[in-house]
Structures are given as structure tokens and as C-alpha cells.
Design a protein around this motif. Sequence first.
Motif, short mmCIF file in Angstrom:
data_model
loop_
_atom_site.label_atom_id
_atom_site.label_comp_id
_atom_site.label_asym_id
_atom_site.label_seq_id
_atom_site.Cartn_x
_atom_site.Cartn_y
_atom_site.Cartn_z
N UNK A 102 -9.37 37.46 73.05
CA UNK A 102 -9.59 36.53 71.93
C UNK A 102 -10.66 35.51 72.30
N UNK A 103 -10.59 35.00 73.51
CA UNK A 103 -11.60 34.05 73.98
C UNK A 103 -12.99 34.69 73.99
N UNK A 118 -18.09 31.77 62.67
CA UNK A 118 -17.12 32.78 63.13
C UNK A 118 -16.48 32.36 64.45
N UNK A 119 -17.30 31.82 65.34
CA UNK A 119 -16.78 31.39 66.64
C UNK A 119 -15.72 30.30 66.47
N UNK A 123 -12.01 30.67 67.77
CA UNK A 123 -11.48 29.73 68.74
C UNK A 123 -10.24 29.00 68.20
N UNK A 124 -10.27 28.62 66.92
CA UNK A 124 -9.09 27.97 66.33
C UNK A 124 -7.89 28.91 66.32
N UNK A 125 -8.13 30.18 66.05
CA UNK A 125 -7.05 31.17 66.11
C UNK A 125 -6.50 31.26 67.53
N UNK A 126 -7.40 31.22 68.51
CA UNK A 126 -6.96 31.21 69.92
C UNK A 126 -6.01 30.05 70.16
N UNK A 142 -15.62 24.45 74.03
CA UNK A 142 -16.54 25.28 73.24
C UNK A 142 -16.62 24.78 71.80
N UNK A 143 -15.48 24.50 71.20
CA UNK A 143 -15.45 24.04 69.80
C UNK A 143 -16.21 22.72 69.66
#
Length: 161
Positions: A102-103, A118-119, A123-126, A142-143
Motif C-alpha cells: 500500500x505504501x 492519487x498519492x 496514503x490516507x487509505x494506508x 509524504x502527505x
Amino acid sequence: MKHIIIWFSIISLIIVGCEGTKTAEEYFNAAEVERNAKNIKVSLENLEKLIEHYPDNALAAQAQYLMGDIYMNDLRDFDNAISSYTKVVENFSGSSHEAQAQFMVGYVQANILSDYESAKATYNLFLEKFPDHELAPSVQFEISNLGKNINDIPVLKHIAS
């Protein structure tokens, strides 16, 4: 003559049958050997066969993740890398490679494809799925720095100079 044909057929079947399918470990080891020898296509074929023949084996998730790594680093084929990592998340949920995959989807989207929207979603899903994972601080970093130039990120400024 009829008996010769029958015996030849039986012997052929026995020979083909003896070749059989490799074990999951044999497929994985062969894939690593071929990758190290720069036989990338053969490496990927071994990983695909492992997943096909042993989808429930613990090595299947690792094989799928390794395919993503090969596509990303060896072939620089980022669409297939994302696809391979996504398959880890979708097909091997709960495996030790799910969070890393996922990362990596988010990493490729952000740092290679510059697809920040998309990133951010990836990342939020992660963070929703793995809030306490060891990669969570990296995901938050990263976010907070999506789309920024490396020179505009104080902790990374030294890398560019």
C-alpha cells in the motif's frame, strides 16, 4: 506396431508427469537466481507460476510484492509496479506485505509519477488501515510534503546540495 505406439505414449506421459510442478520455494528461489542473473522475464515467469500454483502459500504474497519491486526497479515500468503492489493489497490482505505494498503504490504515484491526488488518497487509505504501522510516520511525512521541491523540505535540503 500398435504396442510400440502405446508404450511410447505411456513413457512420454511418465516423463512429462515426472517434470511436474516445482514447489513454491523452488519457484521463488529460481526467480531470485534469474533476477540476479538479469534474466528478468524468466524471474517474473517463476513468480507468476508460484502465485498461480500456490496462491495460499505464504510465499505467494512475497512473490507478488517482489514482482512490483522488479517492475519498479529493474524494468522502470511504473504502471505494472502499481498493478503488482495493488494485487498484494487486494489478493493477500492480512499478509505481512500488505502495508508495504500500500505504501509503495502511494510512493510511486507521488515520487515517480507526480500524481499527487492519487498519492494522497492512497496514503490516507494506508493511515486508515494501518495507523500504527512503522511506515505511518513516513506516510504522514509524504502527505505533508506532496508536490514540494526537495529544496523546500528542510530535513531533505542537504540531499539536494
